[in-house]
Structures are given as structure tokens and as C-alpha cells.
Write a protein that holds these residues in place. Structure first.
Motif: not given
Lengths: 100, 294
Positions: B134, B137, B155, B160, B175, B177-178
Motif C-alpha cells: 500500500y 501505491v 504492480l 500488495f 487491486i 484502486y492500485a
């Protein structure tokens, strides 16, 4: 600076395209190479020459080396011999020595 | 060596296995990632480093973008990994678990020092940063802009989601949003965005769905962990004939509008705006990069 082979060490595996290299101390006996390979007749001399070259790069004159070759190409043999020597000498690889 | 533009697929090959390293080049991946990190057992780190170094130096694959993934920035292996990786002269070094811009700058400085000592052209080795937490990110934009060597962010979804205390599902909402945060950081910095691995190597339909979303979101490529995933992902990132034809028609309509000094242009009843023109240009650029004669 030349390295000393202090102990027996192994690098590599018996998988296809690999070579298992065992390096042993052999004080005063020169470089003794024992090679097993399915391509011994065709590539035996070339494999031995690569092994000798790597030992020469490290400045090592005395050692006994056993290779069980499973079809490794030259750069794999080189890498496995280098790893076995580093492990047998207890020293890290001299990366600066590669800057020629 | 000239840089290869396509980065649709980057295939990992374990530095612990000569057969994996040697076979990986025979698939259709655009980027080949020789791995020193997760796929290499602790007791084999030294041997893998020498194997990858010798392989890249003496048997470099032709026509591939070659990457070496080193161990983590705070691991005991990173110093020697960099000594080896830089001297092997790959196209890029991939740094795992990046969380801050200063970490990248520290690595870039060390790479410069080794390049100088080894007589390698300074700045010639690019950096890919894996974003796997996080914190990574949240700091993605600073990381993407941290150093001129950085050309891509990738990514890492498993780490994550672990850092988020989230479940990892095939739907991948956890994932979403990431993915978008990394994409926006990459677009702001002008670097490439590489999507996470689809872990189930036996689920081809699932991979097709996943990579469809990957491409629709705007990613430039995807990391793959098995050769059987390569062609599926390449196909998804290669524009179809229908898409190419539509892009050509959009651009032709725009040109015709310019000739006629029209403020607004339509195609089949739809208004063509600037974003549509940009998308059409992107489609054609992707097609040309994939070797399609447009």
C-alpha cells in the motif's frame, strides 16, 4: 590474488542443461579434472578448457574437480565452476576482476 | 543495442535453473526477466547470481528486452546482485518492493558508480520498479518520477493484497484502486505501466478476462509467470483488425474535417472528439509496434 581451495564444495544440479561441479582441495597435485558427460567425445576437450580457464582466472593451480554434465552450455559450466570455487574457498566473487 | 518498444509480456525465468533460463527465450515474450529474487532459494543466491550474469553476458537472447530482477533493497544480497547485474548489461534492472523515491535514487546512484567502474556507458541501464505494498501505491507518482532511469512501474498483486490484509480473488476488485493509482502515476511520469501476474496458469479463460480488463484500463503490458500465458497476453495487447480499421477511419475523418475547416467531425453519426483521436493514434502505434503493417 589467488584463492585457496579450503574445503569440498558443490554447485549445480543433475537437471537437464546443468552440470554438477564438485571442487576438492588437492595440495601440490595440480588441477585434476574428472568429467562425466554424454557428449564427452564431441565436447570433452572444450569443457575441460573452460574449467581450466576459470581456475586460471582465479589463480588456482591445485584442485580436484568432478563434473557431471547434463548438457550444459559453456556459460553455464563457467558459472557453476565459479560458484563451486567461491564456496570451496569461502570467498566472494571478485566482480571488479570482470572489468577488463 | 536499440531499445525494443513492445512490452506486452514480461516472462519470469528462475535464476536457479539453467533449463528455465535457456528455454524462456524461445517463447514470444517481449521482455525476459531473469529472476534472482523469489524463485531462488536462499542457499542458491550466490550460484544464481553467477548463472544469470554469465548467461546475459555470453548468451544474451536476441530480439528480447532483457531484465534482471534483483533481491530486495534491504536484503543482504542487493549489493552483490547489483555488482553482477550491472556488469551483465541488461536493458533494465527490476527492483522489487519499492516503497519510496529515495530507495530508487539510492539504487540508481549505486548503478552509476558500478557503470563508471566497469566502463559501461552511464545511464544505459533502465529501471523497472515493482510496486507491491500500500505504501508503494501511495507513493507511486514520486517513485515513477524519482530518477531518469525509471521507465516502468509494475504492480505486484500478491504482496500488495497481503499488505492490505485483503483476499486475492480472480475478480480482482481488491487491486482495482492500485491498478488505477499506478496507471495514473505512470501516465503523469511518462513511463510504462505493467499489470500484475494472473496466478492460475491453468485458467486460460480467466486470464483472457483479466488481461481484457488490463488493456481496457490502459496498461502497456502484463507480467506472466508461465510460457503458456505469453501468447494470450500478447494477443490481448495487439489491436484487432476491426480496431485498426476503426482507428484508420477515425483519423481519416479527422483529416477530412481539417481539409474542410470543420470544427466538429462525425463518423457514422458519432461525434469524434480529441480523446477518440488520441485513442485511434494509440491503437495504430500499438499495431505498428507489434509488427502490423498499418
Amino acid at each position: 590474488m589467488a584463492l585457496n581451495i579450503k574445503q569440498t564444495a558443490v554447485a549445480g544440479t543433475m537437471e537437464s542443461s546443468d552440470v554438477m561441479v564438485t571442487v576438492k582441495p588437492a595440495e601440490g597435485q595440480g588441477l585434476v579434472i574428472h568429467l562425466q558427460s554424454n557428449v564427452l567425445t564431441t565436447f570433452g576437450d572444450q569443457i575441460r578448457a573452460t574449467v581450466q580457464e576459470v581456475f586460471s582466472d582465479f589463480g588456482i593451480r591445485d584442485a580436484e574437480v568432478f563434473l557431471v554434465d547434463k548438457g550444459a552450455i559453456d556459460c553455464v559450466i563457467r558459472a557453476r565452476v565459479q560458484a563451486a570455487i567461491c564456496r570451496a574457498s569461502g570467498e566472494g566473487f571478485n566482480w571488479k576482476g570482470e572489468d577488463k | 543495442m536499440g531499445k525494443i518498444a513492445l512490452k506486452r509480456t514480461s516472462l519470469y525465468a528462475s535464476g536457479a535453473s539453467p533449463v528455465n533460463l535457456l528455454q524462456a527465450r524461445f517463447y514470444n515474450e517481449d521482455c525476459l526477466v531473469y529472476d534472482l529474487e523469489d524463485s531462488v532459494p536462499v542457499q542458491e543466491k550466490d550460484a544464481a547470481r553467477l548463472l544469470v550474469y554469465n548467461l546475459v553476458k555470453y548468451q544474451r537472447p536476441v530480439g528480447k528486452y532483457v531484465i534482471i530482477r534483483v533481491n530486495g533493497i534491504y536484503s543482504e544480497y542487493i549489493d552483490e546482485d547489483l555488482e553482477a547485474a550491472v556488469r551483465a548489461c541488461p536493458d533494465a534492472i527490476r527492483i522489487p518492493k519499492v516503497e519510496h523515491a529515495y530507495e530508487v535514487q539510492k539504487i540508481a546512484k549505486r548503478i552509476s558508480e558500478i557503470e563508471k567502474a566497469a566502463g559501461i556507458e552511464e545511464g544505459s541501464i533502465e529501471l523497472w520498479c515493482n510496486i507491491e505494498s500500500y505504501l508503494g501505491v501511495l507513493n507511486a507518482r514520486e517513485i515513477a518520477e524519482s530518477d531518469p532511469r525509471v521507465v516502468a512501474l509494475a504492480l505486484g498483486a500478491e504482496d500488495f493484497t497481503a499488505s492490505m490484509k485483503a483476499a486475492r480473488t480472480k475478480a480482482s476488485l481488491e487491486i482495482f484502486y492500485a491498478r488505477n493509482a499506478i496507471l495514473m502515476a505512470c501516465r503523469a511520469a511518462g513511463v510504462e505501466a505493467i499489470d500484475a501476474v494472473f496466478s492460475d496458469i491453468n485458467d486460460v479463460e480467466g486470464l483472457k478476462e483479466d488481461v481484457k480488463l488490463t488493456r481496457n484500463l490502459g496498461f502497456d503490458g502484463k507480467t506472466v509467470v508461465h510460457p503458456r500465458q505469453v501468447d494470450v497476453v500478447n494477443a490481448a495487447f495487439t489491436p484487432s483488425k476491426k480496431e485498426i480499421n476503426y482507428a484508420l477511419r477515425v483519423l481519416a475523418a479527422v483529416e477530412e474535417g481539417k481539409r474542410q475547416h470543420k470544427g466538429a467531425v462525425t463518423l457514422g453519426g458519432d461525434m469524434i472528439d480529441k480523446p477518440m483521436e488520441l485513442r485511434a493514434q494509440t491503437t495504430l502505434a500499438q499495431a505498428r509496434a507489434a509488427g502490423i503493417n498499418v
